[in-house]
Design an enzyme around this catalytic site. Structure first.
Site, PDB file in Angstrom:
ATOM      1  CE1 TYR A  42      -3.194  -2.927   0.434  1.00 63.62           C
ATOM      2  CE2 TYR A  42      -3.909  -2.010   2.543  1.00 63.62           C
ATOM      3  CZ  TYR A  42      -3.849  -3.072   1.305  1.00 63.62           C
ATOM      4  OH  TYR A  42      -4.922  -3.962   1.478  1.00 63.62           O
ATOM      5  CG  HIS A 100      -1.058  -8.603   0.265  1.00 62.98           C
ATOM      6  ND1 HIS A 100      -0.734  -7.225   0.338  1.00 62.98           N
ATOM      7  CD2 HIS A 100      -2.402  -8.548  -0.098  1.00 62.98           C
ATOM      8  CE1 HIS A 100      -1.840  -6.492  -0.080  1.00 62.98           C
ATOM      9  NE2 HIS A 100      -2.951  -7.206  -0.302  1.00 62.98           N
TER      10      HIS A 100
END
Length: 270
Positions: A42, A100
């Site tokens: 992110y 992830h």
């Protein structure tokens, strides 16, 4: 059964950057949010860390989640990358660390990165570990590597239009909590007539209905927002209770509509 505790409600920070993410996290913490979810990819861990640090909320009251990016799965990279995340987040540990996405083309085997993640937990760098975007087959590999009890959650795209029941039912059968991301389907479900009718009946917002539906199924949710009004409104989903009839009405909206499936990362979905 998995005895790990994972808050049912938190704040997501996907796509939020710079001052925008600082403001979102700061406002959320002020309103009473205590779970903050971020990820290495992110590019906002430092800003999230700053907002947390400046909030004055005691670290012990918080639940911080981050996710290891695919480039960092190898044995020699995972722990150093997590330590880098901790430095950015201004903490000596996170509460939950997730893988992830599955390793593209299985470049790093599941058993390898799950083993290293378990080591990171043993070192005290993370309190709990888990996975994200894992199919049933991949969850089975992860369980074979570290045991179902060690896996706190599988964070997956899950909303009224993609209810991901095969994955959810398998995870729940193993005592692995499902965390629903994109519970509002990028806002698509907010204008669904069925959800609008349920919202009207409760004097609630459509966002509250979608979030309450997921939590009532036992899933954790991590909606993001940059507006104080929406952050405050989403928080109220925790006290909204839908009837069995209303739950069935939302269940009937499933149409297998997947919104996130990056070609280079996506596994063979269930």
């Amino acid at each position: 059964m998995n005895t790990n505790t994972l808050p049912a409600f938190g704040l997501g920070t996907f796509r939020l950057k710079d001052q925008v993410v600082i403001d979102s996290v700061s406002t959320a913490l002020e309103l009473g949010y205590r779970l903050i979810d971020t990820a290495q990819i992110y590019g906002n861990e430092a800003e999230v860390g700053q907002a947390i640090d400046e909030s004055g909320v005691p670290r012990d009251d918080l639940f911080i989640t981050t996710k290891i990016w695919t480039a960092n799965y190898a044995k020699d990279k995972l722990v150093p990358s997590l330590k880098e995340s901790l430095a950015k987040l201004r903490t000596d540990h996170v509460d939950l660390t997730l893988i992830h996405w599955p390793s593209p083309k299985n470049a790093v085997p599941v058993a390898e990165f799950m083993g290293v993640l378990a080591d990171a937990k043993a070192q005290g760098l993370t309190r709990q570990i888990g996975v994200s975007n894992f199919t049933v087959a991949l969850m089975k590999e992860a369980i074979a590597a570290v045991g179902a009890d060690a896996i706190a959650t599988n964070q997956v795209e899950l909303h009224p239009y993609l209810q991901n029941r095969t994955v959810a039912e398998f995870a729940q059968s193993q005592g692995i909590r499902i965390t629903s991301y994109m519970t509002l389907a990028y806002g698509k479900v907010l204008h669904d007539p069925v959800i609008e009718a349920i919202a009207a009946a409760h004097g609630a917002t459509t966002a509250q209905v979608a979030l309450a539906w997921a939590m009532q199924l036992g899933y954790a949710v991590i909606p993001s927002s940059t507006r104080r009004q929406n952050l405050a409104g989403n928080l109220k989903a925790q006290t909204l209770k839908l009837s069995d009839v209303e739950m069935a009405q939302v269940a009937a909206l499933d149409r297998g509509e997947r919104l996130t499936s990056p070609e280079s990362l996506a596994p063979a979905w269930d």
